[in-house]
Design a protein around this motif. Structure first.
Motif, PDB file in Angstrom:
ATOM      1  N   VAL B  21      -6.725  17.930  35.762  1.00  0.00           N
ATOM      2  CA  VAL B  21      -6.578  19.373  35.520  1.00  0.00           C
ATOM      3  C   VAL B  21      -6.459  19.645  34.025  1.00  0.00           C
ATOM      4  CG1 VAL B  21      -5.073  21.368  35.872  1.00  0.00           C
ATOM      5  CG2 VAL B  21      -5.538  19.809  37.766  1.00  0.00           C
ATOM      6  N   TYR B  22      -5.611  18.857  33.369  1.00  0.00           N
ATOM      7  CA  TYR B  22      -5.409  19.067  31.931  1.00  0.00           C
ATOM      8  C   TYR B  22      -6.697  18.891  31.143  1.00  0.00           C
ATOM      9  CZ  TYR B  22      -0.390  18.741  32.946  1.00  0.00           C
ATOM     10  OH  TYR B  22       0.863  18.939  33.442  1.00  0.00           O
ATOM     11  N   PHE B  23      -7.469  17.865  31.518  1.00  0.00           N
ATOM     12  CA  PHE B  23      -8.716  17.624  30.786  1.00  0.00           C
ATOM     13  C   PHE B  23      -9.731  18.725  31.042  1.00  0.00           C
ATOM     14  CE2 PHE B  23      -7.978  13.799  28.581  1.00  0.00           C
ATOM     15  CZ  PHE B  23      -7.062  13.070  29.327  1.00  0.00           C
ATOM     16  N   ARG B  24      -9.796  19.218  32.268  1.00  0.00           N
ATOM     17  CA  ARG B  24     -10.734  20.306  32.555  1.00  0.00           C
ATOM     18  C   ARG B  24     -10.351  21.554  31.762  1.00  0.00           C
ATOM     19  NH1 ARG B  24     -11.013  18.021  37.648  1.00  0.00           N
ATOM     20  NH2 ARG B  24      -9.422  19.362  38.566  1.00  0.00           N
ATOM     21  N   VAL B  25      -9.046  21.820  31.691  1.00  0.00           N
ATOM     22  CA  VAL B  25      -8.592  22.984  30.913  1.00  0.00           C
ATOM     23  C   VAL B  25      -8.974  22.809  29.449  1.00  0.00           C
ATOM     24  CG1 VAL B  25      -6.560  24.219  30.064  1.00  0.00           C
ATOM     25  CG2 VAL B  25      -6.736  23.612  32.479  1.00  0.00           C
ATOM     26  N   PHE B  26      -8.814  21.587  28.937  1.00  0.00           N
ATOM     27  CA  PHE B  26      -9.156  21.334  27.541  1.00  0.00           C
ATOM     28  C   PHE B  26     -10.633  21.603  27.284  1.00  0.00           C
ATOM     29  CE2 PHE B  26      -9.143  19.792  23.367  1.00  0.00           C
ATOM     30  CZ  PHE B  26     -10.205  18.929  23.197  1.00  0.00           C
ATOM     31  N   TRP B  27     -11.483  21.116  28.176  1.00  0.00           N
ATOM     32  CA  TRP B  27     -12.921  21.336  27.976  1.00  0.00           C
ATOM     33  C   TRP B  27     -13.264  22.822  28.090  1.00  0.00           C
ATOM     34  CZ3 TRP B  27     -14.955  18.114  25.078  1.00  0.00           C
ATOM     35  CH2 TRP B  27     -14.683  16.744  25.177  1.00  0.00           C
ATOM     36  N   ALA B  28     -12.544  23.521  28.968  1.00  0.00           N
ATOM     37  CA  ALA B  28     -12.743  24.969  29.061  1.00  0.00           C
ATOM     38  C   ALA B  28     -12.349  25.632  27.742  1.00  0.00           C
ATOM     39  CB  ALA B  28     -11.923  25.556  30.210  1.00  0.00           C
ATOM     40  N   LEU B  29     -11.245  25.168  27.145  1.00  0.00           N
ATOM     41  CA  LEU B  29     -10.813  25.719  25.861  1.00  0.00           C
ATOM     42  C   LEU B  29     -11.867  25.462  24.787  1.00  0.00           C
ATOM     43  CD1 LEU B  29      -7.045  24.692  25.876  1.00  0.00           C
ATOM     44  CD2 LEU B  29      -7.945  27.018  25.952  1.00  0.00           C
ATOM     45  N   MET B  30     -12.464  24.279  24.798  1.00  0.00           N
ATOM     46  CA  MET B  30     -13.515  23.969  23.840  1.00  0.00           C
ATOM     47  C   MET B  30     -14.713  24.887  24.048  1.00  0.00           C
ATOM     48  SD  MET B  30     -12.537  21.617  21.775  1.00  0.00           S
ATOM     49  CE  MET B  30     -10.953  22.450  21.821  1.00  0.00           C
ATOM     50  N   ALA B  31     -15.065  25.095  25.314  1.00  0.00           N
ATOM     51  CA  ALA B  31     -16.188  25.985  25.610  1.00  0.00           C
ATOM     52  C   ALA B  31     -15.880  27.400  25.105  1.00  0.00           C
ATOM     53  CB  ALA B  31     -16.462  26.004  27.118  1.00  0.00           C
ATOM     54  N   PHE B  32     -14.644  27.853  25.325  1.00  0.00           N
ATOM     55  CA  PHE B  32     -14.259  29.184  24.851  1.00  0.00           C
ATOM     56  C   PHE B  32     -14.308  29.267  23.327  1.00  0.00           C
ATOM     57  CE2 PHE B  32     -13.619  31.541  28.477  1.00  0.00           C
ATOM     58  CZ  PHE B  32     -12.695  31.019  29.365  1.00  0.00           C
ATOM     59  N   LEU B  33     -13.946  28.180  22.651  1.00  0.00           N
ATOM     60  CA  LEU B  33     -13.978  28.178  21.185  1.00  0.00           C
ATOM     61  C   LEU B  33     -15.421  28.333  20.707  1.00  0.00           C
ATOM     62  CD1 LEU B  33     -12.653  27.906  18.445  1.00  0.00           C
ATOM     63  CD2 LEU B  33     -12.647  25.428  18.709  1.00  0.00           C
ATOM     64  N   VAL B  34     -16.313  27.575  21.315  1.00  0.00           N
ATOM     65  CA  VAL B  34     -17.735  27.695  20.969  1.00  0.00           C
ATOM     66  C   VAL B  34     -18.212  29.114  21.265  1.00  0.00           C
ATOM     67  CG1 VAL B  34     -20.060  26.932  21.569  1.00  0.00           C
ATOM     68  CG2 VAL B  34     -18.234  25.247  21.302  1.00  0.00           C
ATOM     69  N   LEU B  35     -17.779  29.643  22.408  1.00  0.00           N
ATOM     70  CA  LEU B  35     -18.166  31.001  22.790  1.00  0.00           C
ATOM     71  C   LEU B  35     -17.665  32.024  21.774  1.00  0.00           C
ATOM     72  CD1 LEU B  35     -19.581  32.536  25.074  1.00  0.00           C
ATOM     73  CD2 LEU B  35     -17.369  32.795  26.193  1.00  0.00           C
ATOM     74  N   THR B  36     -16.456  31.787  21.254  1.00  0.00           N
ATOM     75  CA  THR B  36     -15.898  32.690  20.233  1.00  0.00           C
ATOM     76  C   THR B  36     -16.840  32.773  19.039  1.00  0.00           C
ATOM     77  OG1 THR B  36     -13.669  32.001  20.871  1.00  0.00           O
ATOM     78  CG2 THR B  36     -13.890  33.162  18.787  1.00  0.00           C
ATOM     79  N   LEU B  37     -17.266  31.604  18.556  1.00  0.00           N
ATOM     80  CA  LEU B  37     -18.150  31.573  17.391  1.00  0.00           C
ATOM     81  C   LEU B  37     -19.508  32.166  17.732  1.00  0.00           C
ATOM     82  CD1 LEU B  37     -17.255  28.041  15.984  1.00  0.00           C
ATOM     83  CD2 LEU B  37     -16.536  30.260  15.110  1.00  0.00           C
ATOM     84  N   PHE B  38     -20.004  31.836  18.927  1.00  0.00           N
ATOM     85  CA  PHE B  38     -21.292  32.347  19.376  1.00  0.00           C
ATOM     86  C   PHE B  38     -21.281  33.869  19.432  1.00  0.00           C
ATOM     87  CE2 PHE B  38     -25.352  31.964  21.278  1.00  0.00           C
ATOM     88  CZ  PHE B  38     -25.445  32.882  22.321  1.00  0.00           C
ATOM     89  N   ALA B  39     -20.231  34.430  20.020  1.00  0.00           N
ATOM     90  CA  ALA B  39     -20.138  35.891  20.139  1.00  0.00           C
ATOM     91  C   ALA B  39     -19.992  36.536  18.766  1.00  0.00           C
ATOM     92  CB  ALA B  39     -18.968  36.274  21.037  1.00  0.00           C
ATOM     93  N   ALA B  40     -19.308  35.838  17.845  1.00  0.00           N
ATOM     94  CA  ALA B  40     -19.100  36.401  16.514  1.00  0.00           C
ATOM     95  C   ALA B  40     -20.372  36.351  15.681  1.00  0.00           C
ATOM     96  CB  ALA B  40     -17.976  35.657  15.801  1.00  0.00           C
ATOM     97  N   TYR B  41     -21.322  35.557  16.124  1.00  0.00           N
ATOM     98  CA  TYR B  41     -22.579  35.425  15.388  1.00  0.00           C
ATOM     99  C   TYR B  41     -23.396  36.712  15.463  1.00  0.00           C
ATOM    100  CZ  TYR B  41     -27.186  33.616  14.095  1.00  0.00           C
ATOM    101  OH  TYR B  41     -28.407  33.425  13.496  1.00  0.00           O
ATOM    102  N   PHE B  42     -23.295  37.396  16.597  1.00  0.00           N
ATOM    103  CA  PHE B  42     -24.088  38.603  16.779  1.00  0.00           C
ATOM    104  C   PHE B  42     -23.289  39.831  16.352  1.00  0.00           C
ATOM    105  CE2 PHE B  42     -27.341  36.380  18.933  1.00  0.00           C
ATOM    106  CZ  PHE B  42     -26.730  35.400  19.693  1.00  0.00           C
ATOM    107  N   ASN B  43     -23.978  40.745  15.676  1.00  0.00           N
ATOM    108  CA  ASN B  43     -23.317  41.975  15.276  1.00  0.00           C
ATOM    109  C   ASN B  43     -23.433  42.991  16.403  1.00  0.00           C
ATOM    110  OD1 ASN B  43     -22.388  44.328  14.197  1.00  0.00           O
ATOM    111  ND2 ASN B  43     -23.469  44.125  12.254  1.00  0.00           N
ATOM    112  N   LEU B  44     -22.345  43.138  17.157  1.00  0.00           N
ATOM    113  CA  LEU B  44     -22.362  44.045  18.298  1.00  0.00           C
ATOM    114  C   LEU B  44     -21.541  45.296  18.007  1.00  0.00           C
ATOM    115  CD1 LEU B  44     -21.655  41.217  20.861  1.00  0.00           C
ATOM    116  CD2 LEU B  44     -23.860  42.326  20.532  1.00  0.00           C
ATOM    117  N   GLY B  45     -21.313  45.522  16.703  1.00  0.00           N
ATOM    118  CA  GLY B  45     -20.574  46.724  16.317  1.00  0.00           C
ATOM    119  C   GLY B  45     -19.168  46.725  16.856  1.00  0.00           C
ATOM    120  N   ALA B  46     -18.826  47.818  17.531  1.00  0.00           N
ATOM    121  CA  ALA B  46     -17.449  47.991  18.002  1.00  0.00           C
ATOM    122  C   ALA B  46     -17.094  47.017  19.121  1.00  0.00           C
ATOM    123  CB  ALA B  46     -17.238  49.424  18.478  1.00  0.00           C
TER     124      ALA B  46
END
Lengths: 260, 112
Positions: B21-46
């Motif tokens: 469980v802990y390892f799956r949560v960790f990988w989910a956190l890593m995926a979310f971190l990548v997603l954070t950067l990915f979402a910040a790459y696009f200028n979606l205004g507000a």
């Protein structure tokens, strides 16, 4: 020693004596006298810690509010100021803390499994991750000090007419960008203080663990330390996008360490 | 084993959460971190801000539920764990409403 109020129960802390509460799984020595049984004790400890964490949320919450207000009021200034942030280092720090939360959770698990060697190893890794985080922050702040972005210490960046011109051309007031830096240092500073406390507490836990303190069924202190560590991680989880990614993520600037 | 009548089910001491469980949560956190950067790459205004905060909230949620064991704890612990957020919301709503409503009346300080 048999207490009058609980005839038949032995409450001597540390003794591995008979415990008629029915817990035959080795928790006998961990029960303190004011609790009816170990489950109540564990829940009470948990509730107390969560209450403390709620006060921590409120403390940082005030700063998050200040950030929200001034980002709303000085939107362009915050956008501009955040361009000087080192997103690469911010990302590295986010990874460090998320990983340290994993190792902390594994440490708690090891304590519950009574595996001292593993507990020490995971606590040590967690500790080193925390230290790494602070080293990265020190590097970032050192850079900010060098170029003059530290309120009250070296505030000279915006004394430079070129930088001022840049701001004026975008209709941004100096006091507005300075507000970003003030809030940035207050928030990351308070967070760093929490990291230092975390290092002290985790270090102390390692010393106790090395002496075999969590083997008599009372592994909860490790869990409590874990709760603190995870909260400090969660605060950073929010700090990262708010302080580093206002202007978005630009890979071409990622390794350049932001604007100078 | 005595029945735990009043204290609710409480975790880790009776059964440990499986390591996976802990390892799956960790990988989910890593995926979310990548997603954070990915979402910040696009200028979606507000939209950039709420998306970034949403992802951060998702990370925080799985840390609270799994690393901090709230998912496996009693209802009372869940209430206490959520209480900080309740008070934080009160702080934000009431204080922000002060600032937002300042221009509404022609009084000193109405500049906001």
């Amino acid at each position: 020693m048999v207490s009058e109020a609980h005839p038949g129960l032995s409450h001597e802390v540390g003794a591995a004596g008979p415990h008629t509460g029915g817990h035959g799984d080795g928790h006998a020595g961990a029960l303190q006298h004011q609790f009816d049984d170990i489950a109540q004790q564990r829940e009470s400890n948990s509730l107390g810690m969560w209450l403390f964490l709620a006060t921590e949320v409120m403390m940082f919450g005030g700063l998050f509010f200040a950030y929200s207000l001034f980002r709303w009021k000085f939107d362009a200034a915050f956008h501009e100021a955040s361009l000087h942030q080192n997103v690469a280092l911010g990302t590295v720090n986010t990874f460090i803390l998320l990983f340290s939360s994993l190792t902390m959770a594994l440490a708690v698990h090891a304590a519950g499994s009574k595996k001292t060697g593993r507990l020490l190893a995971f606590l040590a890794i967690t500790w080193l991750m925390g230290l790494g985080f602070l080293i990265v922050k020190a590097f970032e702040w050192g850079h900010d000090l060098h170029i003059g972005l530290i309120p009250g210490v070296n505030w000279s960046y915006y004394d430079d007419p070129h930088h001022l011109e840049e701001l004026l051309s975008k209709n941004i007031g100096v006091h507005e960008v300075k507000m970003f830096w003030t809030i940035y240092f207050c928030m990351t500073g308070l967070h760093a203080i929490h990291m230092v406390v975390g290092l002290l507490v985790v270090g102390g836990t390692m010393i106790y663990a090395a002496k075999g303190a969590f083997l008599n069924g009372n592994d909860q202190p490790v869990e409590i330390v874990g709760l603190y560590w995870h909260l400090v991680d969660i605060i950073w989880i929010f700090l990262f996008p708010l302080l580093y990614l206002i202007a978005g993520f630009h890979p071409e600037r990622f390794l350049g360490g932001g604007g100078h | 084993m005595t029945a735990h009548t009043t204290h609710g089910h409480d975790e880790a001491e009776h059964h440990l959460i499986p390591l996976g469980v802990y390892f799956r949560v960790f990988w989910a956190l890593m995926a979310f971190l990548v997603l954070t950067l990915f979402a910040a790459y696009f200028n979606l205004g507000a939209l950039n801000l709420p998306i970034a905060l949403g992802i951060a909230a998702a990370k925080a949620l799985i840390v609270v539920l799994y690393f901090m064991h709230v998912k496996f704890s009693s209802r009372l612990v869940m209430v206490f764990a959520g209480s900080g957020i309740v008070w934080l919301v009160i702080l934000f709503v009431l204080t922000l409403s002060d600032y937002v409503s300042r221009p509404w009346l022609p009084v000193p300080g109405a500049g906001g």
